[in-house]
Design a protein around this motif. Structure first.
Motif, PDB file in Angstrom:
ATOM      1  N   ALA A  60      12.562 -77.417  26.025  1.00 30.64           N
ATOM      2  CA  ALA A  60      13.959 -77.859  26.018  1.00 30.64           C
ATOM      3  C   ALA A  60      14.461 -78.090  24.593  1.00 30.64           C
ATOM      4  CB  ALA A  60      14.105 -79.131  26.844  1.00 30.64           C
ATOM      5  N   ALA A  61      13.635 -78.727  23.775  1.00 32.71           N
ATOM      6  CA  ALA A  61      14.043 -79.011  22.394  1.00 32.71           C
ATOM      7  C   ALA A  61      14.202 -77.727  21.590  1.00 32.71           C
ATOM      8  CB  ALA A  61      13.024 -79.929  21.727  1.00 32.71           C
ATOM      9  N   LEU A  62      13.257 -76.827  21.709  1.00 31.60           N
ATOM     10  CA  LEU A  62      13.317 -75.564  20.979  1.00 31.60           C
ATOM     11  C   LEU A  62      14.522 -74.747  21.409  1.00 31.60           C
ATOM     12  CD1 LEU A  62      11.879 -73.650  18.978  1.00 31.60           C
ATOM     13  CD2 LEU A  62      10.670 -72.698  20.940  1.00 31.60           C
ATOM     14  N   THR A  63      14.711 -74.610  22.711  1.00 30.65           N
ATOM     15  CA  THR A  63      15.830 -73.830  23.217  1.00 30.65           C
ATOM     16  C   THR A  63      17.157 -74.462  22.819  1.00 30.65           C
ATOM     17  OG1 THR A  63      14.515 -73.093  25.098  1.00 30.65           O
ATOM     18  CG2 THR A  63      16.896 -72.882  25.304  1.00 30.65           C
ATOM     19  N   GLY A  64      17.294 -75.751  23.019  1.00 32.78           N
ATOM     20  CA  GLY A  64      18.546 -76.426  22.692  1.00 32.78           C
ATOM     21  C   GLY A  64      18.898 -76.334  21.218  1.00 32.78           C
ATOM     22  N   ALA A  65      17.921 -76.550  20.370  1.00 31.84           N
ATOM     23  CA  ALA A  65      18.184 -76.519  18.927  1.00 31.84           C
ATOM     24  C   ALA A  65      18.566 -75.119  18.454  1.00 31.84           C
ATOM     25  CB  ALA A  65      16.956 -77.013  18.166  1.00 31.84           C
ATOM     26  N   LEU A  66      17.805 -74.122  18.851  1.00 31.33           N
ATOM     27  CA  LEU A  66      18.083 -72.763  18.381  1.00 31.33           C
ATOM     28  C   LEU A  66      19.372 -72.197  18.956  1.00 31.33           C
ATOM     29  CD1 LEU A  66      14.507 -71.196  18.287  1.00 31.33           C
ATOM     30  CD2 LEU A  66      15.879 -72.092  16.399  1.00 31.33           C
ATOM     31  N   VAL A  67      19.669 -72.503  20.214  1.00 28.83           N
ATOM     32  CA  VAL A  67      20.922 -72.041  20.807  1.00 28.83           C
ATOM     33  C   VAL A  67      22.107 -72.715  20.116  1.00 28.83           C
ATOM     34  CG1 VAL A  67      22.333 -72.129  22.903  1.00 28.83           C
ATOM     35  CG2 VAL A  67      19.985 -71.330  23.028  1.00 28.83           C
ATOM     36  N   ALA A  68      21.999 -74.001  19.827  1.00 32.27           N
ATOM     37  CA  ALA A  68      23.085 -74.706  19.140  1.00 32.27           C
ATOM     38  C   ALA A  68      23.331 -74.123  17.754  1.00 32.27           C
ATOM     39  CB  ALA A  68      22.761 -76.194  19.043  1.00 32.27           C
ATOM     40  N   VAL A  69      22.266 -73.853  17.014  1.00 35.44           N
ATOM     41  CA  VAL A  69      22.411 -73.268  15.674  1.00 35.44           C
ATOM     42  C   VAL A  69      23.038 -71.873  15.765  1.00 35.44           C
ATOM     43  CG1 VAL A  69      21.131 -72.363  13.687  1.00 35.44           C
ATOM     44  CG2 VAL A  69      20.582 -74.616  14.605  1.00 35.44           C
ATOM     45  N   ALA A  70      22.592 -71.069  16.716  1.00 34.54           N
ATOM     46  CA  ALA A  70      23.141 -69.721  16.873  1.00 34.54           C
ATOM     47  C   ALA A  70      24.624 -69.763  17.214  1.00 34.54           C
ATOM     48  CB  ALA A  70      22.368 -68.962  17.954  1.00 34.54           C
ATOM     49  N   ARG A  71      25.012 -70.677  18.089  1.00 30.16           N
ATOM     50  CA  ARG A  71      26.419 -70.789  18.467  1.00 30.16           C
ATOM     51  C   ARG A  71      27.278 -71.230  17.283  1.00 30.16           C
ATOM     52  NH1 ARG A  71      27.271 -74.360  23.438  1.00 30.16           N
ATOM     53  NH2 ARG A  71      29.393 -73.641  23.097  1.00 30.16           N
ATOM     54  N   VAL A  72      26.782 -72.187  16.502  1.00 29.30           N
ATOM     55  CA  VAL A  72      27.537 -72.657  15.332  1.00 29.30           C
ATOM     56  C   VAL A  72      27.702 -71.524  14.325  1.00 29.30           C
ATOM     57  CG1 VAL A  72      27.413 -74.160  13.298  1.00 29.30           C
ATOM     58  CG2 VAL A  72      26.980 -75.091  15.568  1.00 29.30           C
ATOM     59  N   LEU A  73      26.622 -70.810  14.045  1.00 27.95           N
ATOM     60  CA  LEU A  73      26.705 -69.714  13.080  1.00 27.95           C
ATOM     61  C   LEU A  73      27.633 -68.607  13.563  1.00 27.95           C
ATOM     62  CD1 LEU A  73      22.987 -69.485  11.907  1.00 27.95           C
ATOM     63  CD2 LEU A  73      24.934 -70.498  10.691  1.00 27.95           C
ATOM     64  N   ALA A  74      27.575 -68.273  14.835  1.00 28.06           N
ATOM     65  CA  ALA A  74      28.451 -67.239  15.386  1.00 28.06           C
ATOM     66  C   ALA A  74      29.911 -67.680  15.336  1.00 28.06           C
ATOM     67  CB  ALA A  74      28.045 -66.914  16.821  1.00 28.06           C
ATOM     68  N   THR A  75      30.169 -68.921  15.676  1.00 29.11           N
ATOM     69  CA  THR A  75      31.542 -69.431  15.657  1.00 29.11           C
ATOM     70  C   THR A  75      32.087 -69.477  14.240  1.00 29.11           C
ATOM     71  OG1 THR A  75      31.087 -70.739  17.629  1.00 29.11           O
ATOM     72  CG2 THR A  75      33.015 -71.359  16.347  1.00 29.11           C
ATOM     73  N   ARG A  76      31.286 -69.954  13.310  1.00 28.50           N
ATOM     74  CA  ARG A  76      31.731 -70.011  11.910  1.00 28.50           C
ATOM     75  C   ARG A  76      31.935 -68.614  11.330  1.00 28.50           C
ATOM     76  NH1 ARG A  76      28.337 -74.808   8.885  1.00 28.50           N
ATOM     77  NH2 ARG A  76      29.244 -76.525  10.072  1.00 28.50           N
ATOM     78  N   GLY A  77      31.031 -67.717  11.638  1.00 31.75           N
ATOM     79  CA  GLY A  77      31.175 -66.343  11.156  1.00 31.75           C
ATOM     80  C   GLY A  77      32.430 -65.680  11.690  1.00 31.75           C
ATOM     81  N   THR A  78      32.717 -65.905  12.952  1.00 32.39           N
ATOM     82  CA  THR A  78      33.931 -65.345  13.540  1.00 32.39           C
ATOM     83  C   THR A  78      35.167 -65.961  12.911  1.00 32.39           C
ATOM     84  OG1 THR A  78      32.771 -65.009  15.625  1.00 32.39           O
ATOM     85  CG2 THR A  78      35.165 -64.980  15.701  1.00 32.39           C
ATOM     86  N   ALA A  79      35.133 -67.261  12.670  1.00 30.49           N
ATOM     87  CA  ALA A  79      36.279 -67.934  12.040  1.00 30.49           C
ATOM     88  C   ALA A  79      36.519 -67.383  10.637  1.00 30.49           C
ATOM     89  CB  ALA A  79      36.049 -69.434  11.990  1.00 30.49           C
ATOM     90  N   ARG A  80      35.442 -67.190   9.874  1.00 35.10           N
ATOM     91  CA  ARG A  80      35.584 -66.625   8.524  1.00 35.10           C
ATOM     92  C   ARG A  80      36.130 -65.208   8.582  1.00 35.10           C
ATOM     93  NH1 ARG A  80      30.272 -66.996   6.878  1.00 35.10           N
ATOM     94  NH2 ARG A  80      29.928 -69.083   7.600  1.00 35.10           N
ATOM     95  N   PHE A  81      35.621 -64.416   9.517  1.00 30.39           N
ATOM     96  CA  PHE A  81      36.056 -63.032   9.661  1.00 30.39           C
ATOM     97  C   PHE A  81      37.537 -62.959  10.025  1.00 30.39           C
ATOM     98  CE2 PHE A  81      36.764 -59.284  12.323  1.00 30.39           C
ATOM     99  CZ  PHE A  81      36.356 -58.283  11.459  1.00 30.39           C
ATOM    100  N   THR A  82      37.960 -63.761  10.986  1.00 33.21           N
ATOM    101  CA  THR A  82      39.363 -63.710  11.402  1.00 33.21           C
ATOM    102  C   THR A  82      40.284 -64.274  10.321  1.00 33.21           C
ATOM    103  OG1 THR A  82      39.122 -65.780  12.623  1.00 33.21           O
ATOM    104  CG2 THR A  82      38.895 -63.749  13.874  1.00 33.21           C
TER     105      THR A  82
END
Length: 94
Positions: A60-82
Motif C-alpha cells: 500500500a505504501a509503495l503503490t500510494g507513494a509512487l502513484v502520487a508522485v507520478a500524478r503530480v509530475l504528470a499534472t505539472r508537466g501538462t500545466a507547463r506544456f499548456t
C-alpha cells in the motif's frame, strides 16, 4: 464559451488523462516488479490471501507513494506544456 475558457478546459482534460495514465503505468510497473521479486502479485485489501500485515502495508505504501508522485509530475508537466503553448497562441510572432 470564450477561447481562453475552452483552452483551460482542454488543459484540465489533458492533465487529468495524463495523471490517470501515469498512475496506471506505475501500478502496472509495481505489479510486475512485485511479481518478479516475490513470485506473486501484490496483495490487495479485498484479497483473501495469506499476505501478512507487513506485506500489505509495504504494498500500500509503495503503490500510494509512487502513484502520487507520478500524478503530480504528470499534472505539472501538462500545466507547463499548456502554459508554454498558451503564451505562444497569444503572441504568435515569438
Amino acid at each position: 464559451m470564450s477561447d481562453k475558457k475552452s483552452q483551460t478546459m482542454v488543459a484540465r482534460l489533458v492533465g487529468t488523462a495524463a495523471a490517470l495514465a501515469a498512475a496506471w503505468i506505475v501500478q502496472q510497473g509495481i505489479a510486475q516488479g512485485w511479481k518478479a521479486k516475490t513470485g506473486h502479485k501484490p496483495p490487495k485489501p479485498d484479497d483473501d490471501s495469506n499476505a501478512g500485515v507487513a506485506e500489505l502495508v509495504a504494498a500500500a505504501a509503495l503503490t500510494g507513494a509512487l502513484v502520487a508522485v507520478a500524478r503530480v509530475l504528470a499534472t505539472r508537466g501538462t500545466a507547463r506544456f499548456t502554459a508554454k503553448h498558451d503564451d505562444k497562441d497569444l503572441n504568435p510572432l515569438d
